[in-house]
Motif scaffolding. Structure first.
Motif, short mmCIF file in Angstrom:
data_model
loop_
_atom_site.label_atom_id
_atom_site.label_comp_id
_atom_site.label_asym_id
_atom_site.label_seq_id
_atom_site.Cartn_x
_atom_site.Cartn_y
_atom_site.Cartn_z
N MET A 129 82.69 35.87 12.30
CA MET A 129 81.35 35.94 11.08
C MET A 129 80.34 34.78 11.55
SD MET A 129 81.56 34.65 7.20
CE MET A 129 83.19 35.47 7.08
N GLY A 130 80.86 33.81 12.50
CA GLY A 130 79.66 32.85 12.93
C GLY A 130 78.87 33.53 14.06
N LEU A 131 79.38 34.06 15.01
CA LEU A 131 78.79 34.91 16.05
C LEU A 131 77.99 35.65 15.58
CD1 LEU A 131 81.74 34.95 18.67
CD2 LEU A 131 79.72 33.61 18.87
N ALA A 174 73.56 35.76 15.65
CA ALA A 174 72.88 36.99 16.44
C ALA A 174 72.05 37.80 15.28
CB ALA A 174 74.05 38.00 16.85
N ALA A 175 72.60 38.17 14.03
CA ALA A 175 71.75 38.79 13.14
C ALA A 175 70.63 37.93 12.43
CB ALA A 175 72.89 39.13 11.73
N VAL A 176 70.57 36.85 12.49
CA VAL A 176 69.48 35.84 12.12
C VAL A 176 68.28 35.98 13.10
CG1 VAL A 176 68.64 33.82 11.97
CG2 VAL A 176 70.73 34.13 10.87
N GLU A 178 68.01 38.66 15.14
CA GLU A 178 67.39 40.11 15.11
C GLU A 178 66.51 40.14 14.03
OE1 GLU A 178 69.61 44.18 13.64
OE2 GLU A 178 70.67 42.87 14.62
N VAL A 179 67.04 39.59 12.74
CA VAL A 179 66.22 39.67 11.59
C VAL A 179 64.68 39.20 11.61
CG1 VAL A 179 65.93 39.14 9.01
CG2 VAL A 179 68.05 40.04 10.03
N VAL A 180 64.64 37.76 12.33
CA VAL A 180 63.41 37.19 12.51
C VAL A 180 62.19 38.03 13.35
CG1 VAL A 180 64.30 35.09 11.65
CG2 VAL A 180 64.17 35.63 14.03
N ARG A 181 62.93 38.83 13.91
CA ARG A 181 62.06 39.40 15.03
C ARG A 181 61.66 41.00 14.53
NH1 ARG A 181 66.08 37.81 19.01
NH2 ARG A 181 66.97 39.60 18.97
N SER A 221 84.36 40.76 8.76
CA SER A 221 83.80 39.50 9.16
C SER A 221 82.37 39.85 9.62
CB SER A 221 84.41 38.78 10.17
OG SER A 221 85.81 38.39 9.63
N VAL A 222 82.32 41.10 10.30
CA VAL A 222 80.97 41.54 10.93
C VAL A 222 80.00 41.78 9.80
CG1 VAL A 222 79.93 43.45 11.99
CG2 VAL A 222 82.02 42.49 12.93
N TYR A 223 80.71 42.59 8.79
CA TYR A 223 79.78 42.85 7.63
C TYR A 223 79.53 41.67 6.85
CZ TYR A 223 78.42 44.85 2.82
OH TYR A 223 77.64 45.22 1.78
N ALA A 224 80.24 40.58 6.72
CA ALA A 224 79.96 39.43 5.87
C ALA A 224 78.96 38.65 6.66
CB ALA A 224 81.08 38.64 5.82
N GLY A 225 79.02 38.42 8.06
CA GLY A 225 78.22 37.87 8.94
C GLY A 225 76.91 38.25 8.87
N ARG A 226 76.70 39.55 8.93
CA ARG A 226 75.35 40.36 8.80
C ARG A 226 74.57 40.14 7.52
NH1 ARG A 226 73.48 43.19 12.96
NH2 ARG A 226 72.04 44.36 11.56
#
Length: 275
Positions: free
Chosen positions: A18-20, A24-26, A28-31, A112-117
């Protein structure tokens, strides 16, 4: 003796995954380019605040002005817009970009992937609106300290918290749509206009099954919001149902958590065909 088969790869711990994925998703989103468009959208209340400072301070008190901005612009428009454009791409962008295999073929917990994103898009969306609200507050009180009253701070804090809660609620809804449905943007727009905006004002008990009704129930000063003619007619037809504020808060928190768990469960079990 035949060689022993290699042991299956070890699945990373859920918290580590979840942390990783979150970090990575943050990034990606800000770009994303849509962040520029949404940044312009959340700048609209700032423009109104500047206009109010120059022309409207005698007609509208700070409390009444911010109640109008919070009720009519943030809760009725910006929360939907930001949540829609951040929530749906949570998984859907990976499907459309055909990069989902990078996440689903590795020894990672899908939930965990879904929750992290999802937490990543909720964080960025929340910070975007929090920054807009913070700048509104700054423009209202900078050089105008007489605007600072206990009532104004109470109204501002109330709207600030309700708007952030609304972003988390609606982002979970739209992320679920992007995970489970085809053409989720269409379904998201229908959900906003055909369900939330319409049913939440209908003179039937069904309005209590919308997020907007419970969010309005958490707002301290609803009577300060200016009414249009349509709102006035709707108020004459509306049947008011009562529920304690803590009841609405509990429903919103439980529903948001349930939607997040449901979205993760669907993402973990659904087979995606990337053609």
């Amino acid at each position: 003796a035949p060689p022993r088969p290699a042991p299956p790869p070890k699945v990373l711990a859920a918290s580590t995954t979840m942390g990783l994925v979150y970090v990575a998703a943050v990034k990606e989103v800000v770009r994303r380019r849509r962040l520029v468009f949404l940044g312009l959208a959340v700048a609209f209340p700032l423009l109104l605040t500047v206009i109010w400072r120059f022309y409207g301070t005698e007609d509208l008190t700070p409390t009444r002005f911010f109640a109008n901005v919070g009720g009519l612009i943030y809760l009725k428009a910006l929360v939907y817009l930001v949540s829609l454009f951040f929530g749906i791409p949570t998984v859907y962008d990976e499907i459309e970009g055909r990069t989902l295999t990078y996440l689903t073929t590795r020894p990672l917990s899908r939930w965990s992937v879904y929750a992290g994103r999802l937490l990543a898009v909720q964080t960025v969306a929340g910070l975007l609106l929090a920054g807009s609200l913070g700048l509104c507050f700054f423009f209202m009180v900078a050089g105008n300290l007489q605007a600072l009253s206990l009532e104004f701070v109470k109204i501002y804090t109330n709207y600030f918290l309700v708007v952030l809660l609304a972003v988390f609620c609606y982002s979970a809804v739209f992320a679920l749509m992007g995970t489970a449905l085809k053409k989720p943007l269409v379904w998201g727009i229908l959900y906003i206009f055909a369900w939330e905006s319409t049913v939440s004002a209908a003179p039937i008990r069904l309005q209590m099954y919308t997020f907007e009704w419970h969010l309005r129930n958490l707002v301290v000063s609803r009577e300060d919001v200016q009414k249009s003619l349509l709102d006035f007619v709707g108020a004459l037809l509306r049947v008011e149902f009562s529920l304690p504020a803590w009841g609405s808060l509990l429903i919103l928190v439980v529903a948001t958590t349930g939607l997040m768990l449901l979205g993760g469960w669907i993402f973990g079990r659904k087979e995606y065909l990337l053609s």
